[in-house]
Design a protein around this motif. Structure first.
Motif, PDB file in Angstrom:
ATOM      1  N   PRO A  94       0.824  -1.215   0.000  1.00 32.22           N
ATOM      2  CA  PRO A  94       0.000   0.000   0.000  1.00 32.22           C
ATOM      3  C   PRO A  94       0.859   1.267   0.000  1.00 32.22           C
ATOM      4  N   ASN A  95       0.381   2.287  -0.694  1.00 34.60           N
ATOM      5  CA  ASN A  95       0.978   3.614  -0.636  1.00 34.60           C
ATOM      6  C   ASN A  95      -0.137   4.645  -0.676  1.00 34.60           C
ATOM      7  N   SER A  96       0.220   5.917  -0.573  1.00 35.15           N
ATOM      8  CA  SER A  96      -0.793   6.966  -0.466  1.00 35.15           C
ATOM      9  C   SER A  96      -1.711   7.001  -1.678  1.00 35.15           C
ATOM     10  N   VAL A  97      -1.142   6.787  -2.861  1.00 34.77           N
ATOM     11  CA  VAL A  97      -1.940   6.861  -4.091  1.00 34.77           C
ATOM     12  C   VAL A  97      -2.920   5.693  -4.175  1.00 34.77           C
ATOM     13  N   THR A  98      -2.426   4.475  -3.956  1.00 36.89           N
ATOM     14  CA  THR A  98      -3.303   3.308  -4.068  1.00 36.89           C
ATOM     15  C   THR A  98      -4.376   3.304  -2.983  1.00 36.89           C
ATOM     16  N   CYS A  99      -4.049   3.818  -1.791  1.00 35.12           N
ATOM     17  CA  CYS A  99      -5.045   3.864  -0.718  1.00 35.12           C
ATOM     18  C   CYS A  99      -6.227   4.749  -1.105  1.00 35.12           C
ATOM     19  N   ILE A 100      -5.929   5.869  -1.770  1.00 36.24           N
ATOM     20  CA  ILE A 100      -7.000   6.765  -2.222  1.00 36.24           C
ATOM     21  C   ILE A 100      -7.757   6.148  -3.381  1.00 36.24           C
ATOM     22  N   LEU A 101      -7.024   5.571  -4.341  1.00 37.94           N
ATOM     23  CA  LEU A 101      -7.665   5.002  -5.530  1.00 37.94           C
ATOM     24  C   LEU A 101      -8.527   3.794  -5.192  1.00 37.94           C
ATOM     25  N   GLN A 102      -8.129   3.023  -4.181  1.00 37.10           N
ATOM     26  CA  GLN A 102      -8.905   1.836  -3.806  1.00 37.10           C
ATOM     27  C   GLN A 102     -10.364   2.185  -3.543  1.00 37.10           C
ATOM     28  N   GLN A 103     -10.575   3.098  -2.616  1.00 30.71           N
ATOM     29  CA  GLN A 103     -11.931   3.396  -2.180  1.00 30.71           C
ATOM     30  C   GLN A 103     -12.706   4.211  -3.207  1.00 30.71           C
ATOM     31  N   ILE A 104     -12.054   5.216  -3.784  1.00 28.25           N
ATOM     32  CA  ILE A 104     -12.746   6.097  -4.725  1.00 28.25           C
ATOM     33  C   ILE A 104     -13.121   5.343  -5.994  1.00 28.25           C
ATOM     34  N   THR A 105     -12.178   4.524  -6.501  1.00 29.58           N
ATOM     35  CA  THR A 105     -12.418   3.825  -7.765  1.00 29.58           C
ATOM     36  C   THR A 105     -13.558   2.837  -7.649  1.00 29.58           C
ATOM     37  N   TYR A 106     -13.520   1.979  -6.628  1.00 28.67           N
ATOM     38  CA  TYR A 106     -14.575   0.975  -6.545  1.00 28.67           C
ATOM     39  C   TYR A 106     -15.914   1.622  -6.174  1.00 28.67           C
ATOM     40  N   GLY A 107     -15.883   2.732  -5.416  1.00 23.42           N
ATOM     41  CA  GLY A 107     -17.126   3.422  -5.089  1.00 23.42           C
ATOM     42  C   GLY A 107     -17.812   3.989  -6.317  1.00 23.42           C
ATOM     43  N   VAL A 108     -17.031   4.644  -7.190  1.00 29.40           N
ATOM     44  CA  VAL A 108     -17.594   5.253  -8.398  1.00 29.40           C
ATOM     45  C   VAL A 108     -17.988   4.182  -9.410  1.00 29.40           C
ATOM     46  N   LEU A 109     -17.109   3.181  -9.610  1.00 29.23           N
ATOM     47  CA  LEU A 109     -17.398   2.140 -10.602  1.00 29.23           C
ATOM     48  C   LEU A 109     -18.637   1.325 -10.232  1.00 29.23           C
ATOM     49  N   PHE A 110     -18.763   0.982  -8.966  1.00 30.34           N
ATOM     50  CA  PHE A 110     -19.937   0.231  -8.551  1.00 30.34           C
ATOM     51  C   PHE A 110     -21.203   1.081  -8.634  1.00 30.34           C
ATOM     52  N   THR A 111     -21.060   2.384  -8.424  1.00 28.92           N
ATOM     53  CA  THR A 111     -22.211   3.269  -8.591  1.00 28.92           C
ATOM     54  C   THR A 111     -22.681   3.271 -10.038  1.00 28.92           C
ATOM     55  N   VAL A 112     -21.727   3.319 -10.973  1.00 24.70           N
ATOM     56  CA  VAL A 112     -22.078   3.262 -12.396  1.00 24.70           C
ATOM     57  C   VAL A 112     -22.787   1.939 -12.706  1.00 24.70           C
ATOM     58  N   ALA A 113     -22.245   0.836 -12.185  1.00 29.21           N
ATOM     59  CA  ALA A 113     -22.829  -0.479 -12.468  1.00 29.21           C
ATOM     60  C   ALA A 113     -24.232  -0.609 -11.880  1.00 29.21           C
ATOM     61  N   VAL A 114     -24.392  -0.238 -10.608  1.00 28.43           N
ATOM     62  CA  VAL A 114     -25.692  -0.403  -9.954  1.00 28.43           C
ATOM     63  C   VAL A 114     -26.721   0.566 -10.531  1.00 28.43           C
ATOM     64  N   SER A 115     -26.300   1.803 -10.827  1.00 25.47           N
ATOM     65  CA  SER A 115     -27.239   2.753 -11.431  1.00 25.47           C
ATOM     66  C   SER A 115     -27.643   2.313 -12.834  1.00 25.47           C
ATOM     67  N   THR A 116     -26.757   1.610 -13.539  1.00 24.66           N
ATOM     68  CA  THR A 116     -27.116   1.056 -14.849  1.00 24.66           C
ATOM     69  C   THR A 116     -28.159  -0.038 -14.688  1.00 24.66           C
ATOM     70  N   VAL A 117     -28.000  -0.866 -13.663  1.00 28.61           N
ATOM     71  CA  VAL A 117     -29.016  -1.889 -13.379  1.00 28.61           C
ATOM     72  C   VAL A 117     -30.349  -1.223 -13.048  1.00 28.61           C
ATOM     73  N   LEU A 118     -30.296  -0.130 -12.282  1.00 29.37           N
ATOM     74  CA  LEU A 118     -31.518   0.610 -11.961  1.00 29.37           C
ATOM     75  C   LEU A 118     -32.164   1.164 -13.225  1.00 29.37           C
ATOM     76  N   ALA A 119     -31.354   1.708 -14.127  1.00 29.89           N
ATOM     77  CA  ALA A 119     -31.878   2.236 -15.386  1.00 29.89           C
ATOM     78  C   ALA A 119     -32.492   1.125 -16.230  1.00 29.89           C
ATOM     79  N   LYS A 120     -31.840  -0.051 -16.263  1.00 29.44           N
ATOM     80  CA  LYS A 120     -32.396  -1.188 -17.007  1.00 29.44           C
ATOM     81  C   LYS A 120     -33.720  -1.639 -16.389  1.00 29.44           C
ATOM     82  N   THR A 121     -33.785  -1.622 -15.061  1.00 23.51           N
ATOM     83  CA  THR A 121     -35.007  -2.038 -14.385  1.00 23.51           C
ATOM     84  C   THR A 121     -36.160  -1.080 -14.685  1.00 23.51           C
ATOM     85  N   VAL A 122     -35.872   0.217 -14.604  1.00 26.12           N
ATOM     86  CA  VAL A 122     -36.898   1.216 -14.911  1.00 26.12           C
ATOM     87  C   VAL A 122     -37.356   1.084 -16.362  1.00 26.12           C
ATOM     88  N   THR A 123     -36.411   0.799 -17.261  1.00 30.10           N
ATOM     89  CA  THR A 123     -36.756   0.619 -18.668  1.00 30.10           C
ATOM     90  C   THR A 123     -37.695  -0.563 -18.859  1.00 30.10           C
TER      91      THR A 123
END
Length: 304
Positions: A94-123
């Motif tokens: 671990p280093n300072s860069v990876t520690c920040i990227l770990q949480q931010i990256t998976y938080g944003v990427l999973f939001t895109v994935a789950v919101s896409t599922v929500l959009a598909k469901t609404v459709t």
């Protein structure tokens, strides 16, 4: 005993208590069996997702692909590829860069994935409900209004992550006391409130997708993926609900491995529940991948 000296933080006393030995530095490394296994699983799942994406691109003119919103399917598959790959950020020193990227990256990427599922469901719901005779909301589908769910939900998550970075960002944490003879290097979450806010927002999106899909589960079966979306969100929520108590009951590289496993398991659940049944029909049962021309045209218009 008259000249007792305490060992430094990075050392510990031997069995005879007359000499100090250096502690072993511990983290989830790529060379460890556990780290190597998780890395191979992440790369294998990402490669499989790329294969599924290729199948959808090749068969994009078939009814089953068209009827499940081609654009949203592409967005979800691409986001899942990066979700699998982002788990590699948790492995290695671990280093300072990876520690920040770990949480931010998976938080944003999973939001895109789950919101896409929500959009598909609404459709799916609008396709079978608001386009029935007497309804005049078909333009919502034709104009792609459900697709705006993705950027709106993602922007909210980005704002939460920006607040997290501005208040107390993740950082490297060196723990030299939890395990005798070892120095554990992990990433500290920083602001616990911000961490649970990001995770809670993601969970609320998943719960919303599950609720909408569950209410639409009994719609006509022809190309209706509401049941698959319901099961995928149920699996997704189950993984992360199980993750929290297990995560807090472990330490060191096992704790990191639990988080990586949760990322891989929830992403694989979305991939398996939503796309594997469609690939089965496309490749193994092509005879089921057909409809009368009127039905194909109807579904193509409302879902693309």
């Amino acid at each position: 005993m008259d000249q007792c000296i305490k060992c430094p933080e990075d050392q510990y006393a031997n069995a005879e208590q007359n000499h100090c030995l250096y502690k072993d530095v511990t983290f989830l490394a790529f060379g460890d069996p556990l780290g190597m296994t998780l890395s191979c699983v992440a790369l294998g799942l990402s490669a499989f997702t790329i294969l599924v994406l290729g199948i959808f691109v090749k068969h994009q003119d078939t009814p089953i692909v068209k009827a499940n919103n081609l654009t949203l399917s592409y967005i979800l598959l691409i986001s899942l590829i990066f979700c699998f790959l982002c788990s590699l950020l948790f492995i290695g020193h671990p280093n300072s860069v990876t520690c920040i990227l770990q949480q931010i990256t998976y938080g944003v990427l999973f939001t895109v994935a789950v919101s896409t599922v929500l959009a598909k469901t609404v459709t799916v719901v609008w396709a079978f409900k608001v386009t029935t005779p007497g309804r005049r909301m078909k333009w919502f589908l034709v104009s792609g209004v459900p697709n705006y769910i993705i950027p709106i939900c993602t922007i909210i998550q980005i704002i939460l992550c920006a607040i997290w970075l501005g208040t107390s960002p993740p950082s490297v944490d060196i723990d030299s006391h939890s395990e005798h003879g070892h120095i554990i290097i992990v990433c500290n979450k920083g602001s616990v409130t911000a961490f649970y806010s990001v995770l809670g927002y993601l969970g609320s999106l998943a719960l919303g997708s599950f609720t909408v899909a569950f209410l639409a589960r009994n719609l006509p079966d022809t190309f209706n993926e509401a049941k698959f979306l319901t099961f995928s969100m149920l699996l997704f929520c189950s993984v992360w609900v199980t993750f929290l108590p297990v995560y807090h009951s472990t330490k060191g590289k096992v704790m990191v491995a639990v988080e990586v496993f949760s990322i891989l398991a929830s992403s694989a659940g979305l991939l398996g529940c939503i796309f594997v049944p469609k690939c089965y029909i496309i490749l193994v049962r092509p005879g089921r991948n057909s409809l009368q021309k009127v039905e194909v045209l109807y579904l193509s218009l409302i879902c693309n």
